[in-house]
Design a protein around this motif. Structure first.
Motif, PDB file in Angstrom:
ATOM      1  N   ALA A 215     -33.017 -88.180  20.991  1.00 51.69           N
ATOM      2  CA  ALA A 215     -32.995 -88.203  22.243  1.00 51.69           C
ATOM      3  C   ALA A 215     -31.223 -88.507  22.935  1.00 51.69           C
ATOM      4  CB  ALA A 215     -33.760 -89.264  23.116  1.00 51.69           C
ATOM      5  N   CYS A 216     -30.477 -89.579  22.318  1.00 49.75           N
ATOM      6  CA  CYS A 216     -29.167 -89.824  22.417  1.00 49.75           C
ATOM      7  C   CYS A 216     -28.369 -88.404  22.149  1.00 49.75           C
ATOM      8  CB  CYS A 216     -28.547 -91.075  21.838  1.00 49.75           C
ATOM      9  SG  CYS A 216     -29.446 -92.307  22.687  1.00 49.75           S
ATOM     10  N   TYR A 217     -28.720 -88.063  20.943  1.00 49.68           N
ATOM     11  CA  TYR A 217     -27.942 -86.782  20.390  1.00 49.68           C
ATOM     12  C   TYR A 217     -28.202 -85.691  21.308  1.00 49.68           C
ATOM     13  CZ  TYR A 217     -26.529 -82.806  17.211  1.00 49.68           C
ATOM     14  OH  TYR A 217     -26.111 -81.852  16.483  1.00 49.68           O
ATOM     15  N   PHE A 218     -29.330 -85.473  21.954  1.00 50.87           N
ATOM     16  CA  PHE A 218     -29.599 -84.085  22.893  1.00 50.87           C
ATOM     17  C   PHE A 218     -28.936 -84.505  24.133  1.00 50.87           C
ATOM     18  CE2 PHE A 218     -34.018 -83.960  20.428  1.00 50.87           C
ATOM     19  CZ  PHE A 218     -33.369 -83.305  19.693  1.00 50.87           C
ATOM     20  N   GLY A 219     -28.842 -85.732  24.506  1.00 51.38           N
ATOM     21  CA  GLY A 219     -28.057 -86.213  25.690  1.00 51.38           C
ATOM     22  C   GLY A 219     -26.596 -85.888  25.598  1.00 51.38           C
ATOM     23  N   LEU A 220     -26.145 -86.280  24.354  1.00 48.62           N
ATOM     24  CA  LEU A 220     -24.571 -86.153  24.214  1.00 48.62           C
ATOM     25  C   LEU A 220     -24.145 -84.432  24.263  1.00 48.62           C
ATOM     26  CD1 LEU A 220     -23.938 -88.759  21.485  1.00 48.62           C
ATOM     27  CD2 LEU A 220     -22.854 -88.740  23.894  1.00 48.62           C
ATOM     28  N   ILE A 221     -25.193 -83.876  23.783  1.00 52.94           N
ATOM     29  CA  ILE A 221     -24.950 -82.454  23.706  1.00 52.94           C
ATOM     30  C   ILE A 221     -24.849 -81.717  25.301  1.00 52.94           C
ATOM     31  CG2 ILE A 221     -25.820 -79.948  23.275  1.00 52.94           C
ATOM     32  CD1 ILE A 221     -26.959 -81.211  20.777  1.00 52.94           C
ATOM     33  N   SER A 222     -25.770 -82.280  26.165  1.00 48.25           N
ATOM     34  CA  SER A 222     -25.577 -82.095  27.404  1.00 48.25           C
ATOM     35  C   SER A 222     -24.386 -82.449  28.361  1.00 48.25           C
ATOM     36  CB  SER A 222     -27.087 -82.462  28.231  1.00 48.25           C
ATOM     37  OG  SER A 222     -28.102 -81.920  27.503  1.00 48.25           O
ATOM     38  N   PHE A 223     -24.148 -83.738  27.803  1.00 43.95           N
ATOM     39  CA  PHE A 223     -23.065 -84.503  28.355  1.00 43.95           C
ATOM     40  C   PHE A 223     -21.657 -83.660  27.876  1.00 43.95           C
ATOM     41  CE2 PHE A 223     -19.243 -87.123  27.137  1.00 43.95           C
ATOM     42  CZ  PHE A 223     -18.971 -87.600  28.446  1.00 43.95           C
ATOM     43  N   MET A 224     -21.578 -83.233  27.033  1.00 39.37           N
ATOM     44  CA  MET A 224     -20.480 -82.377  26.557  1.00 39.37           C
ATOM     45  C   MET A 224     -20.515 -81.100  27.057  1.00 39.37           C
ATOM     46  SD  MET A 224     -19.938 -79.542  24.257  1.00 39.37           S
ATOM     47  CE  MET A 224     -21.402 -79.549  23.168  1.00 39.37           C
ATOM     48  N   ASP A 225     -21.721 -80.365  27.079  1.00 38.65           N
ATOM     49  CA  ASP A 225     -21.697 -79.195  27.854  1.00 38.65           C
ATOM     50  C   ASP A 225     -21.116 -79.280  29.275  1.00 38.65           C
ATOM     51  OD1 ASP A 225     -23.435 -76.246  28.257  1.00 38.65           O
ATOM     52  OD2 ASP A 225     -23.684 -77.378  30.060  1.00 38.65           O
ATOM     53  N   ALA A 226     -21.538 -80.416  30.035  1.00 35.27           N
ATOM     54  CA  ALA A 226     -20.652 -80.559  31.257  1.00 35.27           C
ATOM     55  C   ALA A 226     -19.377 -80.522  31.481  1.00 35.27           C
ATOM     56  CB  ALA A 226     -21.381 -81.665  31.839  1.00 35.27           C
ATOM     57  N   GLN A 227     -18.612 -81.170  30.319  1.00 37.19           N
ATOM     58  CA  GLN A 227     -17.245 -81.098  29.984  1.00 37.19           C
ATOM     59  C   GLN A 227     -16.772 -79.684  29.783  1.00 37.19           C
ATOM     60  OE1 GLN A 227     -16.370 -84.044  30.978  1.00 37.19           O
ATOM     61  NE2 GLN A 227     -18.569 -84.660  30.470  1.00 37.19           N
ATOM     62  N   VAL A 228     -17.392 -78.907  28.994  1.00 36.69           N
ATOM     63  CA  VAL A 228     -17.129 -77.393  28.748  1.00 36.69           C
ATOM     64  C   VAL A 228     -16.935 -76.678  30.145  1.00 36.69           C
ATOM     65  CG1 VAL A 228     -17.913 -75.322  27.818  1.00 36.69           C
ATOM     66  CG2 VAL A 228     -17.765 -77.696  26.325  1.00 36.69           C
ATOM     67  N   GLY A 229     -18.305 -77.129  31.000  1.00 36.22           N
ATOM     68  CA  GLY A 229     -18.286 -76.226  32.087  1.00 36.22           C
ATOM     69  C   GLY A 229     -16.862 -76.668  32.913  1.00 36.22           C
ATOM     70  N   ARG A 230     -16.629 -77.767  32.807  1.00 37.91           N
ATOM     71  CA  ARG A 230     -15.166 -77.987  33.840  1.00 37.91           C
ATOM     72  C   ARG A 230     -14.293 -76.994  33.504  1.00 37.91           C
ATOM     73  NH1 ARG A 230     -14.230 -84.191  33.081  1.00 37.91           N
ATOM     74  NH2 ARG A 230     -12.511 -83.556  34.698  1.00 37.91           N
ATOM     75  N   LEU A 231     -14.068 -77.068  31.994  1.00 34.08           N
ATOM     76  CA  LEU A 231     -12.920 -76.220  31.464  1.00 34.08           C
ATOM     77  C   LEU A 231     -13.161 -74.685  31.870  1.00 34.08           C
ATOM     78  CD1 LEU A 231     -12.680 -78.794  29.837  1.00 34.08           C
ATOM     79  CD2 LEU A 231     -12.042 -77.245  27.991  1.00 34.08           C
ATOM     80  N   LEU A 232     -14.335 -74.092  31.906  1.00 33.03           N
ATOM     81  CA  LEU A 232     -14.673 -72.587  32.295  1.00 33.03           C
ATOM     82  C   LEU A 232     -14.383 -72.225  33.566  1.00 33.03           C
ATOM     83  CD1 LEU A 232     -17.844 -71.991  29.928  1.00 33.03           C
ATOM     84  CD2 LEU A 232     -15.360 -71.649  29.317  1.00 33.03           C
ATOM     85  N   SER A 233     -14.901 -73.398  34.434  1.00 33.85           N
ATOM     86  CA  SER A 233     -14.423 -73.415  35.870  1.00 33.85           C
ATOM     87  C   SER A 233     -12.967 -73.308  36.212  1.00 33.85           C
ATOM     88  CB  SER A 233     -14.909 -74.574  36.518  1.00 33.85           C
ATOM     89  OG  SER A 233     -16.490 -74.506  36.723  1.00 33.85           O
ATOM     90  N   ALA A 234     -12.126 -74.187  35.505  1.00 30.65           N
ATOM     91  CA  ALA A 234     -10.744 -74.245  35.617  1.00 30.65           C
ATOM     92  C   ALA A 234     -10.321 -72.845  35.193  1.00 30.65           C
ATOM     93  CB  ALA A 234     -10.202 -75.330  34.988  1.00 30.65           C
ATOM     94  N   LEU A 235     -10.515 -72.124  34.060  1.00 26.53           N
ATOM     95  CA  LEU A 235     -10.192 -71.187  33.822  1.00 26.53           C
ATOM     96  C   LEU A 235     -10.508 -69.811  34.797  1.00 26.53           C
ATOM     97  CD1 LEU A 235      -9.227 -70.332  30.802  1.00 26.53           C
ATOM     98  CD2 LEU A 235     -11.200 -69.214  30.612  1.00 26.53           C
ATOM     99  N   LYS A 236     -11.627 -69.844  35.463  1.00 29.17           N
ATOM    100  CA  LYS A 236     -12.044 -68.943  36.365  1.00 29.17           C
ATOM    101  C   LYS A 236     -10.994 -69.121  37.655  1.00 29.17           C
ATOM    102  CE  LYS A 236     -15.838 -66.677  38.567  1.00 29.17           C
ATOM    103  NZ  LYS A 236     -17.274 -66.589  38.424  1.00 29.17           N
ATOM    104  N   GLU A 237     -11.008 -70.539  38.216  1.00 30.61           N
ATOM    105  CA  GLU A 237     -10.259 -70.636  39.375  1.00 30.61           C
ATOM    106  C   GLU A 237      -8.773 -70.189  39.093  1.00 30.61           C
ATOM    107  OE1 GLU A 237     -10.817 -74.813  39.538  1.00 30.61           O
ATOM    108  OE2 GLU A 237     -12.679 -74.842  40.004  1.00 30.61           O
ATOM    109  N   GLN A 238      -8.335 -70.407  38.014  1.00 31.37           N
ATOM    110  CA  GLN A 238      -6.792 -69.937  37.808  1.00 31.37           C
ATOM    111  C   GLN A 238      -6.680 -68.346  37.545  1.00 31.37           C
ATOM    112  OE1 GLN A 238      -4.357 -71.951  38.813  1.00 31.37           O
ATOM    113  NE2 GLN A 238      -6.101 -73.226  39.367  1.00 31.37           N
ATOM    114  N   GLY A 239      -7.691 -67.553  37.592  1.00 31.84           N
ATOM    115  CA  GLY A 239      -7.646 -66.335  37.332  1.00 31.84           C
ATOM    116  C   GLY A 239      -7.442 -65.901  35.655  1.00 31.84           C
TER     117      GLY A 239
END
Length: 494
Positions: free
Chosen positions: A262-286
């Protein structure tokens, strides 16, 4: 007269690497119970390769292959004490030499930050401990009977680890870096191409995860791992690996095994959220329309299958990696079954930043993923991985082609699996005469690449030389971290 909108060409690269992520644990790969919305959206925007492999199922050799585009037996980065130091040209070297601003943020797991590995700057890098890494893991000839009690589950459950804090900081810095490139784009000379390597440590142990992510995976819904019962028999090479360092015994109970998963799966979701922040920044900056994004991992995790945890085996749990590619010219919502590998990232990085391939690079092991994404599936393309590191008494090699996967263990009988009918690799067909042709074909493919016994001997010679430099076997067995690479002091709670 109507005009057709021209698709912008890629000129930037955002490469995101997690650590120890088995690709089957994403919503986009069929695990609809996993919470990975950002990776799922990235896959929808691009191409996902379902048969992606690591060059070696352990951190340091995998990352050396990723950097250099070459196999472990070619470069000699055998284990977690023989790390990349810039001796072989990397794609970071090549992009920087071509005028591409090339920097890293986060985990690299090379030898040390001062080595000339090609990055113009390394921000908050994490490398092997003290520049020497896991020296005790190089002791393989002969392999010690046991390493003793495994400490990798001493930290387990809800909470916040130094690794969690590090990943959040890496995401902070990466978002800031992308925003800075966006702010520069309107200035003179500010439209130059760039490449950013972002390295997260999740879902690598310690399996500690903030409670908000852990609660997404109730323990009563966590299934037991396959082939983990008392009557399940392991291959002799695998059994020897398990005896050397028995992580499963350190967990001890089924409740702790469920919690670890369960912790391993939770860490994947935690990491996915960090990836989402990067992808949002990429889109925001064009940058979304002119940047190639690659998401992958260095290797997977056995996660209790066959009574094994961590990596180091040839099974798909350990050798498979996620490989998602999105950006200009990449087919969208596409899935490819062609075998690919982390060594393919080198030519992909050149293609993403429009850097021509040099004549001396035509012998690299890989091929551009951009090109492979645009082509029909090629079942004959070879999948490959090899292992010469901690816990292995002899070398192990994996070759996959045309739906079959072959495991070659020096000194032991082989394994053969038919992935279409047995995707979980539970039925060894190597002794079945009906599959003798497939077995011989894959054996020949391996021997066309290398001499398995000669490579095994060379790896051990190099490791014995390393041990001698540390004062001999007894002293070498005391050198190196016992668990995860320690984090910087500032990420630890006092």
């Amino acid at each position: 007269m109507s005009s057709q909108r021209k698709t912008p060409a890629s000129r930037n690269l955002l490469f995101i690497l997690s650590d120890e992520h088995d690709p089957r644990y994403m919503g986009c790969s069929g695990a609809d119970w996993m919470h990975t919305p950002n990776l799922d959206r990235l896959a929808q925007r691009g191409t996902r390769f379902t048969n992606a492999y690591t060059p070696s199922p352990i951190c340091v050799p995998a990352r050396a292959g990723l950097a250099t585009g070459r196999w472990t037996h070619h470069t000699g980065y055998w284990d977690n004490a023989i790390a990349y130091e810039g001796r072989w040209t990397s794609w970071h070297h090549r992009l920087a030499q071509a005028g591409v601003r090339t920097e890293s943020i986060g985990k690299l797991h090379y030898r040390q930050a001062s080595d000339p590995t090609g990055f113009g700057a390394q921000h908050e890098p994490l490398h092997i401990l003290d520049g020497i890494g896991l020296v005790w893991g190089s002791v393989r000839s002969p392999l010690p009977a046991t390493r003793g009690r495994s400490p990798i589950f001493d930290e387990l459950g809800a909470g916040e680890s130094s690794y969690n804090r590090y990943d959040q900081r890496v995401a902070d810095l990466a978002c800031d870096w992308i925003h800075e490139r966006g702010h520069e784009s309107g200035r003179e000379g500010g439209d130059a191409p760039w490449a950013l390597f972002v390295g997260f440590v999740a879902p690598h142990m310690p399996l500690v995860v903030p409670d908000g992510w852990l609660s997404k995976y109730p323990l009563d819904g966590i299934p037991a791992p396959k082939l983990s019962g008392p009557d399940d028999v392991r291959h002799p090479w695998v059994e020897r690996l398990k005896r050397h360092w028995d992580h499963d015994a350190a967990l001890g109970t089924d409740d702790r095994r469920r919690l670890a998963r369960a912790c391993y799966f939770g860490l994947i979701s935690f990491m996915d959220a960090q990836v989402g922040r990067l992808l949002s920044a990429l889109k925001e900056q064009g940058f979304e329309d002119n940047t190639t994004v690659i998401y992958s991992a260095d290797h997977g995790d056995n996660l209790g299958a066959r009574g094994l945890w961590n990596k180091s085996t040839l099974y798909r749990e350990s050798t498979s990696v996620p490989m998602i590619l999105a950006g200009p010219g990449i087919p969208q919502a596409s899935v490819r079954q062609t075998n690919v590998n982390l060594v393919d990232v080198y030519p992909t990085a050149l293609a993403a930043c429009q850097v021509p391939v040099l004549e001396e690079e035509r012998d690299l092991a890989g091929q551009s993923l951009v090109a492979l994404a645009a082509q029909p599936d090629d079942p004959a393309r070879l999948g490959f991985s090899e292992y010469h590191a901690v816990g292995s008494a002899s070398a192990a090699y994996m070759v996959a082609r045309n739906g079959f996967k072959y495991h070659h263990y020096v000194g032991h009988a082989p394994e053969l699996f038919h992935l279409e009918t047995d995707p979980e690799e539970c039925i060894n067909l190597a002794g079945d005469p009906r599959y003798a042709g497939e077995l011989e074909s894959l054996q020949a493919a391996l021997r066309a690449m290398l001499d398995p016994d000669a490579v095994d001997r060379q790896a051990k010679r190099d490791q014995d030389d390393l041990i001698a430099r540390f004062g001999g076997r007894d002293k070498a067995l005391t050198r190196g971290n016992a668990g995860p690479t320690p984090m910087h002091e500032k990420y630890r709670l006092v």
